[in-house]
Design an enzyme around this catalytic site. Structure first.
Site, PDB file in Angstrom:
ATOM      1  CB  SER A 585      -0.875   0.020   1.251  1.00 32.90           C
ATOM      2  OG  SER A 585      -1.462   1.301   1.416  1.00 32.90           O
ATOM      3  CE1 TYR A 598      -4.915  -1.258   4.551  1.00 31.71           C
ATOM      4  CE2 TYR A 598      -4.032   0.962   4.295  1.00 31.71           C
ATOM      5  CZ  TYR A 598      -4.406  -0.244   3.739  1.00 31.71           C
ATOM      6  OH  TYR A 598      -4.274  -0.462   2.393  1.00 31.71           O
TER       7      TYR A 598
END
Ligand SMILES: [Zn+2]
Length: 709
Positions: A585, A598
């Site tokens: 990510s 996250y």
């Protein structure tokens, strides 16, 4: 655990032989009532080919002699419609037939003076083409053109080859059919065989067909329906005759080893190890089967004696190689034993080539075994792609059926070694191989994709499949993964896609998914760790539970999939190595406000990738990361809460505005789509990135915060 509790883990031994299936007559008079002669030929061919008790895949051919108007002269001429080269009579259409002037075909005999002209005669066939039909005529064409009958079927049913490949076959043929069906000695397909069949028919006007020793049957009739009825009847009679013989004694001398209850697990452990030992130009895909006929054969007293003899019908051995590799079930955990077995097989194949080669033979081909048999476990086949491996297995199953029947009426007779070699290394066959296009980049490779039901996972799978890979989709959402599986199977064929339910946080499920991939395809060459979630919360609202959930999926999940795929991937070091791709990510490298759980978990996964790159280098395992950003379309993590949360964090609407917001935020002002991530993932998976490991690519339409340094 191969060696534990061998005796009590077996199912009980069967006492009765598996019978031959009896073909049914499926001719539908109303369906056939308005068909032309060529349509009737197609109808009959499709009926015959659709029934696997009638003929094996791609085997057999059918013909009709039809009056047609010559497009050039306008005259009525007799045209031979005969199944052309390639294809399968069960699935072919009218374009699968060659059409040739019968008069010209008959005139060819003036160029023929004997056996040695067989190859030369093939070159004349295109000169007989009627109506510019582009379908090449097959080498079996003379079997149809030289016989005067209007309708001819030539098929390779197991029950017929069983008689054709038995020392008791000729006597059985006489007993069954008397003068109706003759017996011709083995002769490989070609013009000479056509002449022999024609001469037999001329000398025996009452005959309706002939058994071709070691091969199959050819039979003829005046109408399409009579020809079909006769072919089905002859096969049914052969099958019933053999079933009568099989009733009195167990198959293959009786059972000595029952099927192991843990055979599927054993196959999953064994196949990647064998595959890694099959060194060659390209890697192979595996196929496992433990069907009843295979288990009966590998567990029988006569197994080793018969397996060594090899297969008989040319259709069989061209797919399966001259003989299978047989392994001792008690020594499967011994790596040295497996390596020696493969190496011995390759030496045996090399010796066969050296014994049989002729001055002008093509160079020796891949020497690895195609069929591997293990008592109590089953049959594994390995070939350049999944369909070829599956079909090779099916052909070996045909060979098993043939041996069962042949031994019931006499001794099984395998094809003579030199005859087998001359077919395998036939120059015309070699020319066909040389004309084949180079395989696509990923042919022979197997990819396991976690999160395979999501937008990125499905796009990655599609990209791999486009270039010939086999793909195992793993996803915790069973319904969704089945839908994606169905769509991809429709687009790329059922052979190359599998799916499995897998929650990557559950180690047992991850191990099971890896084993499933090994059993279905033979190993893993590419692992794409993609299964993910997302959450958004300021630190004060980030519960321990939320923190753990992110780390469970994004960090532990990646660790577990890599850990369990690792031993399979390590084993491919000698075949050019393997590739792990983590879908990371932007937030793994750029800090995220209100998403610390996250982003931290993603950062942990990215660092895991670098550690694994270091650890895997010696075994040829490359590990790289693709960092997407804001891939909203088709994404499941962008459904629901995360979408609301991110929209809220940016103070905008969660609908279309969100995608537009991310587009405007990017440096290149472009939306990032699942296909963009798939392309970067594919690059890391492919040989194009063979010199790259421990790297990451951002696919985020430009984000200065995420620049790597
Ligand atoms: Zn044939």
């Amino acid at each position: 655990m191969v060696t534990l509790g061998v005796m009590n883990m077996h199912t009980p031994l069967a006492e009765k032989a598996i019978p031959f299936a009896i073909p049914e007559n499926n001719w539908d008079a109303s369906e056939a009532s308005n068909m032309s002669e060529s349509e009737l030929l197609l109808y009959r061919s499709n009926l015959l080919g659709a029934d696997l008790t009638v003929t094996n895949f791609g085997g057999g051919n059918t013909s009709a002699k039809v009056m047609e108007r010559d497009p050039l002269t306008g005259e009525e001429v007799e045209v031979l419609w005969v199944k052309g080269s390639g294809g399968d009579i069960g699935s072919m259409g009218l374009d699968g037939f060659s059409t040739l002037y019968q008069e010209k075909l008959l005139a060819l005999e003036s160029h023929y003076s004997g056996d040695e002209d067989d190859d030369k005669m093939v070159g004349f066939l295109p000169h007989c083409t009627f109506n510019l039909n582009g379908r090449a005529a097959s080498i079996d064409t003379p079997l149809h053109s030289l016989l005067p009958s209007k309708h001819i079927d030539h098929v390779h049913p197991d029950a017929i080859i069983a008689l054709a490949a038995s020392s008791g076959g000729e006597a059985a043929t006489r007993e069954l059919w008397g003068e109706e069906i003759g017996w011709l000695p083995w002769k490989r397909p070609g013009f000479t065989l056509g002449v022999q069949i024609r001469d037999f028919a001329k000398a025996n006007p009452n005959a309706k067909g002939a058994m071709l020793a070691g091969h199959g049957i050819i039979c003829w009739a005046d109408t399409a329906k009579d020809c079909y009825d006769q072919t089905v009847r002859l096969i049914a009679e052969a099958a019933e005759y053999l079933n009568g013989k099989l009733e009195s004694a167990p198959a293959f001398g009786g059972a000595v080893t029952g099927a192991r209850e843990d055979r599927a697990e054993i196959a999953a452990g064994l196949m990647p190890r064998l595959r890694g030992l099959m060194i060659g130009d390209r890697r192979k895909v595996g196929h496992f089967s433990d069907d009843a006929a295979t288990m009966e054969f590998v567990g029988s007293k006569d197994f080793h004696r018969l397996a060594e003899l090899g297969t008989s019908c040319p259709d069989h051995f061209l797919r399966t190689k001259i003989a299978p590799l047989t392994l001792d079930a008690d020594r499967l955990e011994d790596d040295a034993y497996l390596a020696q077995s493969i190496s011995d097989y390759r030496a045996m194949y090399g010796a066969y080539y050296d014994r049989c080669k002729r001055d002008n033979s093509p160079a020796v081909r891949d020497a690895n075994p195609v069929v591997v048999l293990v008592p109590g476990v089953g049959r594994m086949t390995f070939a350049k792609d999944k369909a070829t491996a599956r079909i090779a297995g099916e052909f070996y199953l045909n060979a098993i059926n043939v041996m069962r029947g042949a031994e019931a009426v006499g001794d099984y007779i395998a094809l003579d070694e030199q005859e087998a070699f001359d077919i395998e290394y036939w120059l015309l066959e070699e020319a066909k191989l040389q004309r084949m296009p180079a395989p696509k980049e990923m042919v022979g490779k197997v990819a396991l994709v976690t999160g395979g039901a999501g937008g990125i996972g499905a796009a990655v799978a599609r990209r791999m499949l486009q270039d010939g890979a086999c793909v195992m989709l793993a996803d915790r959402d069973e319904g969704s993964v089945e839908t994606v599986h169905g769509d991809l199977a429709k687009a790329f064929g059922a052979d190359v896609v599998r799916s499995v339910k897998c929650d990557v946080t559950d180690e047992a499920q991850v191990a099971a998914a890896v084993a499933e991939c090994a059993r279905e395809f033979g190993g893993i060459d590419v692992l794409v760790a993609n299964a993910g979630i997302a959450s958004s919360a300021p630190i004060s609202e980030t519960t321990t539970e939320l923190w753990d959930k992110n780390f469970d999926v994004l960090s532990k999940g990646y660790f577990l999939t890599a850990k369990h795929a690792w031993p399979l991937m390590e084993g491919m070091a000698d075949m050019g190595g393997t590739s792990i791709v983590f879908i990371g990510s932007k937030n793994a490298v750029a800090a995220a406000k209100n998403a610390s759980a996250y982003a931290s978990a993603k950062a942990a996964a990215n660092h895991l990738a670098r550690c694994l790159a270091l650890e895997g280098a010696d075994s040829g395992i490359r590990v790289n990361v693709v960092n997407p950003d804001a891939v909203i379309r088709g994404s499941r993590i962008w459904d629901g809460d995360w979408r609301q949360e991110r929209a809220g964090a940016h103070g905008i609407d969660s609908g279309d505005e969100l995608e537009e917001h991310y587009r405007q935020r990017s440096m290149l002002k472009r939306s990032v789509l699942p296909d963009d991530i798939a392309e970067a993932t594919y690059w890391f998976a492919s040989e194009a990135s063979a010199k790259s490991t421990g790297n990451m690519i951002n696919v985020d339409a430009g984000n200065a915060q995420a620049f790597t340094r």
